[in-house]
Scaffold this active site. Sequence first.
Site, PDB file in Angstrom:
ATOM      1  N   HIS A  94       0.851  -1.185   0.000  1.00  0.00           N
ATOM      2  CA  HIS A  94       0.000   0.000   0.000  1.00  0.00           C
ATOM      3  C   HIS A  94       0.894   1.245   0.000  1.00  0.00           C
ATOM      4  CE1 HIS A  94      -3.768  -2.121   0.725  1.00  0.00           C
ATOM      5  NE2 HIS A  94      -3.202  -2.788   1.719  1.00  0.00           N
ATOM      6  N   HIS A 104      -1.115  -6.744  -5.152  1.00  0.00           N
ATOM      7  CA  HIS A 104      -1.110  -8.024  -4.436  1.00  0.00           C
ATOM      8  C   HIS A 104      -0.496  -9.079  -5.342  1.00  0.00           C
ATOM      9  CE1 HIS A 104      -3.276 -11.964  -4.324  1.00  0.00           C
ATOM     10  NE2 HIS A 104      -2.785 -11.959  -3.104  1.00  0.00           N
ATOM     11  N   VAL A 107       2.166 -16.706  -4.612  1.00  0.00           N
ATOM     12  CA  VAL A 107       2.413 -17.998  -5.248  1.00  0.00           C
ATOM     13  C   VAL A 107       2.435 -19.024  -4.121  1.00  0.00           C
ATOM     14  CG1 VAL A 107       3.563 -17.312  -7.378  1.00  0.00           C
ATOM     15  CG2 VAL A 107       4.887 -17.398  -5.273  1.00  0.00           C
ATOM     16  N   ARG A 108       1.797 -20.162  -4.334  1.00  0.00           N
ATOM     17  CA  ARG A 108       1.642 -21.111  -3.249  1.00  0.00           C
ATOM     18  C   ARG A 108       1.589 -22.551  -3.772  1.00  0.00           C
ATOM     19  NH1 ARG A 108      -2.943 -18.347  -4.353  1.00  0.00           N
ATOM     20  NH2 ARG A 108      -4.788 -19.566  -4.895  1.00  0.00           N
ATOM     21  N   HIS A 143      -0.691  -5.923 -17.313  1.00  0.00           N
ATOM     22  CA  HIS A 143      -1.302  -7.084 -17.961  1.00  0.00           C
ATOM     23  C   HIS A 143      -0.380  -7.717 -18.997  1.00  0.00           C
ATOM     24  CE1 HIS A 143      -5.454  -7.400 -16.417  1.00  0.00           C
ATOM     25  NE2 HIS A 143      -5.276  -6.131 -16.099  1.00  0.00           N
ATOM     26  N   HIS A 173     -21.221  -8.095  -3.366  1.00  0.00           N
ATOM     27  CA  HIS A 173     -22.183  -7.242  -2.664  1.00  0.00           C
ATOM     28  C   HIS A 173     -22.130  -5.799  -3.162  1.00  0.00           C
ATOM     29  CE1 HIS A 173     -18.427  -6.791  -0.422  1.00  0.00           C
ATOM     30  NE2 HIS A 173     -18.889  -5.655   0.072  1.00  0.00           N
ATOM     31  N   GLY A 256      -5.237 -21.607  11.965  1.00  0.00           N
ATOM     32  CA  GLY A 256      -4.449 -21.207  13.120  1.00  0.00           C
ATOM     33  C   GLY A 256      -3.177 -20.485  12.758  1.00  0.00           C
ATOM     34  N   ARG A 258      -0.759 -17.092  11.890  1.00  0.00           N
ATOM     35  CA  ARG A 258      -0.459 -15.937  12.727  1.00  0.00           C
ATOM     36  C   ARG A 258      -1.297 -14.748  12.271  1.00  0.00           C
ATOM     37  NH1 ARG A 258       3.539 -11.748  12.942  1.00  0.00           N
ATOM     38  NH2 ARG A 258       4.122 -11.283  15.099  1.00  0.00           N
TER      39      ARG A 258
END
Length: 304
Positions: A94, A104, A107-108, A143, A173, A256, A258
């Site tokens: 930010h 943002h 990678v996971r 992009h 919403h 759980g 952090r």
Amino acid sequence: METSKVKTFLLQLQELIVERLQQIDGKPFRSDVWTRPEGGGGITRLIEEGNVFERGGVNFSHVMGGNLPASASAHRPELAGRRYEAMGVSLVLHPRNPYSPTVHMNVRFFNAEKPGAEPVWWFGGGMDLTPYYGFEEDAAHFHRTCRKALEPFGADYHPKFKTWCDDYFFLKHRQEPRGVGGIFFDDLNANGFEHCFNLTESVGDHFLPAYVPILERRADLPYGERERDFQAYRRGRYVEFNLVYDRGTLFGLQSGGRTESILMSLPPIVKWRYDWAPEAGTAEAKLYEVFLQPRDWANEHAES
């Protein structure tokens, strides 16, 4: 399956990104190592009240456990009861200047195992850009760089992941997108482990080329209270998405993780107003009319 190779890449990516961002800001990121009682832990790298970044975090986590949280098994009920490990790098930046967009990236890798059964694994990730005052050249550059990250792996990936991003980062919403999008993918396991790992590596490696040129163009533009006020208002949308819809936030809280590290994605100064809309013809209205609309940014604008 070489999960250690994934972990090595993620740690190196975190270090590379933090090093470059520190050069840009001039202020060091703090380092916070944490452990999780159920297994695993992570490294949070965070900056607050920097010269460029009002808040920014680049997190590495590697957690494991005996039962998947509901956010992970809801759309894959066959995984319930498996032992799992999840690792990744996730960042949100930010900047203070309202002309510099929030960004943002993550990678996971996820692996779930059960005795007598084949491991179930997948990769996920992506990056997306959230401007407050949009610039078409910035959106196009972001992009195009996302497309470049995916091109070596097949021509069909970018249009699919671009549309996936538009659909995912959408506030139902509010009936509006969070920003100008980018790419998003999940449950990637087709064509084998190496293919999926290399694609995910490429996405991570293209983050700095996608974002840094935009930041360098906008970080010193003059602004006033009007721009800061609108930035704070639009940041409210970012908070709403992360707390209501974001899978990573839900997974972290339910598993759980952090809390301080998970919620580092939230901006430090935010405002909400009742039933507000920008005045027609203003720069603020242009964000809604031009940038918060699905567009084929990579192909609309020629290389500059």
